[in-house]
Enzyme design. Structure first.
Site, PDB file in Angstrom:
ATOM      1  N   HIS A  45      -4.513  36.939  -8.721  1.00 50.54           N
ATOM      2  CA  HIS A  45      -4.192  35.517  -8.856  1.00 50.54           C
ATOM      3  C   HIS A  45      -4.674  34.937 -10.183  1.00 50.54           C
ATOM      4  O   HIS A  45      -5.764  35.235 -10.664  1.00 50.54           O
ATOM      5  CB  HIS A  45      -4.810  34.724  -7.692  1.00 50.54           C
ATOM      6  CG  HIS A  45      -6.312  34.828  -7.632  1.00 50.54           C
ATOM      7  ND1 HIS A  45      -7.147  33.978  -8.302  1.00 50.54           N
ATOM      8  CD2 HIS A  45      -7.114  35.702  -6.978  1.00 50.54           C
ATOM      9  CE1 HIS A  45      -8.407  34.291  -8.081  1.00 50.54           C
ATOM     10  NE2 HIS A  45      -8.412  35.353  -7.263  1.00 50.54           N
ATOM     11  N   HIS A  57       0.368  45.997 -22.238  1.00 50.27           N
ATOM     12  CA  HIS A  57       0.706  47.139 -21.391  1.00 50.27           C
ATOM     13  C   HIS A  57      -0.465  47.399 -20.451  1.00 50.27           C
ATOM     14  O   HIS A  57      -1.576  47.689 -20.896  1.00 50.27           O
ATOM     15  CB  HIS A  57       0.979  48.377 -22.248  1.00 50.27           C
ATOM     16  CG  HIS A  57       1.409  49.588 -21.483  1.00 50.27           C
ATOM     17  ND1 HIS A  57       1.892  50.713 -22.098  1.00 50.27           N
ATOM     18  CD2 HIS A  57       1.441  49.863 -20.146  1.00 50.27           C
ATOM     19  CE1 HIS A  57       2.185  51.633 -21.179  1.00 50.27           C
ATOM     20  NE2 HIS A  57       1.917  51.126 -19.989  1.00 50.27           N
TER      21      HIS A  57
END
Length: 207
Positions: free
Chosen positions: A137, A146
């Protein structure tokens, strides 16, 4: 004719994974771009040449593109080239990924198998979320990041542009990672990391 064609940029390694997911999603890929024609062509795609050549046939109206480039800086540079040509870069999300409807996913991003992106996460443009990683979250990932397979970002982690988080790394809640950072595989990050640093290990250390 290339009208409405989808073209894959790059055609090895990471590009094979992206192409497979795109095809599973019902996207018809007409061909690929690379510096030279590939020896291995598992998806039987046509070779359209190199996107940086002046005569590249892919720069046609109504073409769209999929990024198959793993290198963060190169991927970001190619994305800018495509955007400068006023073309579309598609976002590809594997059907097994769990992506919160309350998250934000930028254009050109690839989300691989079994990835979790949870509530209020913000994912930038041209990001790779690789197999089985967890983005908790309120995390914020800037452009061209990446996240490698199995990495876990706890809540409210911020990752700067072009940074790489290695396989099975864990980043503690609330940590800020700068731009162009490399986090080694299996590292555990419990402190903020400044731009351009290379961090490895558990406990983590700079190299």
């Amino acid at each position: 004719m290339l009208d409405n064609a989808t073209i894959l940029i790059g055609y090895s390694g990471h590009a094979f994974v992206v192409a497979e997911t795109a095809l599973e999603n019902g996207i018809s890929i007409k061909g690929y771009s690379d510096k030279k024609e590939a020896v291995l062509n598992p998806f039987k795609l046509d070779y359209f040449g190199f996107e940086k050549d002046d005569n590249f046939v892919g720069w046609r109206e109504n073409s769209s593109f999929i990024l198959g480039i793993g290198d963060n800086r190169l991927r970001q540079n190619i994305a800018k080239l495509i955007e400068d040509k006023k073309q579309i870069i598609k976002t590809i999300i594997h059907s097994s990924a769990s992506v919160s409807k309350n998250s934000v996913i930028g254009s050109g991003t690839f989300i691989n198998r079994n990835v979790s992106v949870n509530a209020l996460a913000v994912i930038g443009k041209n990001v790779i979320l690789n197999t089985g990683c967890v983005i908790e979250h309120e995390c914020v990932l800037e452009d061209a990041v990446h996240i490698a397979p199995g990495a876990v970002l706890a809540g409210k982690v911020i990752i700067g542009e072009r940074s790489f988080v290695g396989a099975n790394a864990v980043i503690k809640q609330g940590i800020n990672i700068g731009k162009d950072v490399i986090i080694g595989a299996g590292s555990v990050i419990i402190k903020d990391v400044l731009d351009g640093k290379k961090i490895v290990g558990n406990p983590s250390r700079e190299i």
